[in-house]
Design a protein around this motif. Structure first.
Motif, PDB file in Angstrom:
ATOM      1  N   VAL A 178       0.853  -1.181   0.000  1.00 54.55           N
ATOM      2  CA  VAL A 178       0.000   0.000   0.000  1.00 54.55           C
ATOM      3  C   VAL A 178       0.894   1.237   0.000  1.00 54.55           C
ATOM      4  N   TRP A 179       0.651   2.121  -0.974  1.00 57.71           N
ATOM      5  CA  TRP A 179       1.477   3.322  -1.114  1.00 57.71           C
ATOM      6  C   TRP A 179       0.658   4.567  -0.816  1.00 57.71           C
ATOM      7  N   PHE A 180       1.330   5.548  -0.221  1.00 64.82           N
ATOM      8  CA  PHE A 180       0.718   6.840   0.091  1.00 64.82           C
ATOM      9  C   PHE A 180       1.313   7.910  -0.815  1.00 64.82           C
ATOM     10  N   PHE A 181       0.424   8.697  -1.471  1.00 66.27           N
ATOM     11  CA  PHE A 181       0.856   9.756  -2.372  1.00 66.27           C
ATOM     12  C   PHE A 181       0.420  11.101  -1.804  1.00 66.27           C
ATOM     13  N   PRO A 182       1.367  11.924  -1.329  1.00 58.23           N
ATOM     14  CA  PRO A 182       1.008  13.221  -0.719  1.00 58.23           C
ATOM     15  C   PRO A 182       0.436  14.194  -1.735  1.00 58.23           C
ATOM     16  N   LEU A 205       5.582  20.219  -2.313  1.00 58.46           N
ATOM     17  CA  LEU A 205       5.735  19.049  -1.452  1.00 58.46           C
ATOM     18  C   LEU A 205       7.084  18.371  -1.674  1.00 58.46           C
ATOM     19  N   LYS A 206       7.525  18.329  -2.923  1.00 57.56           N
ATOM     20  CA  LYS A 206       8.819  17.727  -3.226  1.00 57.56           C
ATOM     21  C   LYS A 206       9.945  18.510  -2.582  1.00 57.56           C
ATOM     22  N   LEU A 207       9.854  19.847  -2.636  1.00 60.47           N
ATOM     23  CA  LEU A 207      10.892  20.683  -2.047  1.00 60.47           C
ATOM     24  C   LEU A 207      10.983  20.464  -0.545  1.00 60.47           C
ATOM     25  N   ALA A 208       9.857  20.096   0.077  1.00 59.64           N
ATOM     26  CA  ALA A 208       9.831  19.837   1.517  1.00 59.64           C
ATOM     27  C   ALA A 208      10.192  18.399   1.855  1.00 59.64           C
ATOM     28  N   GLY A 209      10.493  17.596   0.840  1.00 60.41           N
ATOM     29  CA  GLY A 209      10.867  16.204   1.076  1.00 60.41           C
ATOM     30  C   GLY A 209       9.699  15.266   1.288  1.00 60.41           C
ATOM     31  N   MET A 210       8.519  15.680   0.860  1.00 63.43           N
ATOM     32  CA  MET A 210       7.325  14.847   1.018  1.00 63.43           C
ATOM     33  C   MET A 210       7.088  14.067  -0.261  1.00 63.43           C
ATOM     34  N   GLU A 211       7.555  12.839  -0.286  1.00 61.93           N
ATOM     35  CA  GLU A 211       7.464  11.983  -1.465  1.00 61.93           C
ATOM     36  C   GLU A 211       6.530  10.813  -1.200  1.00 61.93           C
ATOM     37  N   ALA A 212       6.210  10.089  -2.264  1.00 62.02           N
ATOM     38  CA  ALA A 212       5.412   8.872  -2.106  1.00 62.02           C
ATOM     39  C   ALA A 212       6.157   7.890  -1.209  1.00 62.02           C
ATOM     40  N   GLN A 213       5.406   7.205  -0.357  1.00 61.63           N
ATOM     41  CA  GLN A 213       6.035   6.253   0.559  1.00 61.63           C
ATOM     42  C   GLN A 213       5.136   5.055   0.773  1.00 61.63           C
ATOM     43  N   SER A 214       5.758   3.942   1.107  1.00 64.39           N
ATOM     44  CA  SER A 214       5.017   2.710   1.346  1.00 64.39           C
ATOM     45  C   SER A 214       4.446   2.716   2.755  1.00 64.39           C
ATOM     46  N   LEU A 215       3.204   2.287   2.881  1.00 67.20           N
ATOM     47  CA  LEU A 215       2.557   2.158   4.185  1.00 67.20           C
ATOM     48  C   LEU A 215       2.580   0.724   4.684  1.00 67.20           C
ATOM     49  N   SER A 216       3.160  -0.163   3.896  1.00 65.83           N
ATOM     50  CA  SER A 216       3.225  -1.566   4.270  1.00 65.83           C
ATOM     51  C   SER A 216       4.377  -1.796   5.234  1.00 65.83           C
ATOM     52  N   ASP A 217       4.214  -2.794   6.086  1.00 70.99           N
ATOM     53  CA  ASP A 217       5.257  -3.100   7.067  1.00 70.99           C
ATOM     54  C   ASP A 217       6.525  -3.614   6.414  1.00 70.99           C
ATOM     55  N   GLU A 218       6.379  -4.492   5.429  1.00 66.90           N
ATOM     56  CA  GLU A 218       7.539  -5.089   4.771  1.00 66.90           C
ATOM     57  C   GLU A 218       7.347  -5.037   3.263  1.00 66.90           C
ATOM     58  N   PRO A 219       7.534  -3.866   2.639  1.00 67.47           N
ATOM     59  CA  PRO A 219       7.349  -3.756   1.189  1.00 67.47           C
ATOM     60  C   PRO A 219       8.403  -4.533   0.419  1.00 67.47           C
ATOM     61  N   ASP A 220       8.021  -4.976  -0.761  1.00 67.94           N
ATOM     62  CA  ASP A 220       8.963  -5.669  -1.633  1.00 67.94           C
ATOM     63  C   ASP A 220       9.998  -4.669  -2.136  1.00 67.94           C
ATOM     64  N   PRO A 221      11.304  -4.866  -1.849  1.00 65.99           N
ATOM     65  CA  PRO A 221      12.322  -3.885  -2.258  1.00 65.99           C
ATOM     66  C   PRO A 221      12.498  -3.783  -3.769  1.00 65.99           C
ATOM     67  N   ASP A 222      12.034  -4.774  -4.527  1.00 65.71           N
ATOM     68  CA  ASP A 222      12.210  -4.765  -5.981  1.00 65.71           C
ATOM     69  C   ASP A 222      11.026  -4.169  -6.724  1.00 65.71           C
ATOM     70  N   TRP A 223       9.973  -3.757  -5.973  1.00 68.08           N
ATOM     71  CA  TRP A 223       8.780  -3.251  -6.651  1.00 68.08           C
ATOM     72  C   TRP A 223       8.776  -1.747  -6.640  1.00 68.08           C
ATOM     73  N   GLU A 224       8.356  -1.146  -7.775  1.00 70.82           N
ATOM     74  CA  GLU A 224       8.249   0.306  -7.885  1.00 70.82           C
ATOM     75  C   GLU A 224       6.789   0.695  -7.970  1.00 70.82           C
ATOM     76  N   PRO A 225       6.384   1.823  -7.309  1.00 70.34           N
ATOM     77  CA  PRO A 225       4.964   2.207  -7.295  1.00 70.34           C
ATOM     78  C   PRO A 225       4.462   2.640  -8.647  1.00 70.34           C
ATOM     79  N   ASP A 226       3.186   2.396  -8.907  1.00 72.45           N
ATOM     80  CA  ASP A 226       2.537   2.847 -10.132  1.00 72.45           C
ATOM     81  C   ASP A 226       1.987   4.238  -9.886  1.00 72.45           C
ATOM     82  N   PHE A 227       2.715   5.273 -10.330  1.00 73.39           N
ATOM     83  CA  PHE A 227       2.293   6.653 -10.109  1.00 73.39           C
ATOM     84  C   PHE A 227       1.154   7.006 -11.047  1.00 73.39           C
TER      85      PHE A 227
END
Length: 228
Positions: free
Chosen positions: A185-189, A206-228
């Motif tokens: 599960v991904w969060f998009f600010p 938001l980007k300038l403030a360092g607020m980027e998309a982030q995973s809300l999952s406890d153990e996300p797959d490190p090889d998966w990239e979010p679908d923006f």
């Protein structure tokens, strides 16, 4: 087929060249481009506004400041740059003698955004200073604690805590969530608001403030990239 040859830089192999090129709507073009750019590419924040600006600059410039128009146009230039990179084409090939103007446009829009962001931070810091300057340490702590307990109103229902870049107090960034592959599960600010100093941020701020998309999952797959 002729359209594909022209867009691929092989117009000399067609009978009409660019003159015979048929076009589609901006929304459909962006949908088709999404498949080319892949899941890992996040379109510029102003792209939707640019797509929905009927008749381009004529309507876009009506009632909007020059800086806002530049941001929208720069979003389009940036997006086309990503498409050209995916097609292994140089921007100068596409833009021709407009190439330098496009580079300057993007640079100017970025500079204006950074200046507005810095001004917002400065105003918010001045605001919190005025609010608490006559309070004791205990009163100041109580006020900040009560003000930072809830997020500012936002059209986005999901909110997560985030430290305010202006006053370093507790605040919230709101946005949307999206279910990705493998159950992640991904969060998009989309909006940031701080009740303490009054700072609000949206879009590229938001980007300038360092607020980027982030995973809300406890153990996300490190090889998966979010679908923006």
């Amino acid at each position: 087929m002729d359209d594909l040859l022209v867009l691929g830089g092989e117009e000399d192999k067609t009978t009409k060249g660019r003159a015979g090129l048929r076009t589609i709507g901006g929304e459909e073009a962006i949908k088709r481009a999404a498949g080319l750019l892949g899941n890992g590419y996040k379109p510029p924040a102003g792209l939707v506004g640019l797509r929905e600006a009927r008749n381009g600059i004529t309507h876009m410039g009506w009632g909007q400041s020059p800086s806002e128009c530049r941001e929208l146009l720069a979003s389009g230039v940036t997006y086309i740059g990503a498409l050209l990179a995916a097609l292994s084409k140089e921007p100068s090939w596409f833009w021709g003698h407009h190439y330098e103007a496009c580079k300057d446009l993007v640079a100017q829009a970025k500079t204006e955004l950074e200046l507005r962001y810095a001004a917002k931070i400065r105003r918010a810091q001045e605001q919190i200073t005025k609010t608490v300057r006559r309070l004791s340490d205990e009163e100041r702590a109580d006020l900040i604690r009560s003000m930072s307990a809830a997020p500012l109103p936002s059209p986005w229902l999901l909110s997560i805590p985030f430290s305010c870049p202006a006053c370093q107090g507790s605040a919230f960034v709101s946005g949307r969530d999206k279910l990705g592959d493998y159950g992640a599960v991904w969060f998009f600010p989309r909006h940031f608001g701080c009740r303490v100093c009054g700072l609000t941020l949206t879009g590229e701020e938001l980007k300038l403030a360092g607020m980027e998309a982030q995973s809300l999952s406890d153990e996300p797959d490190p090889d998966w990239e979010p679908d923006f």
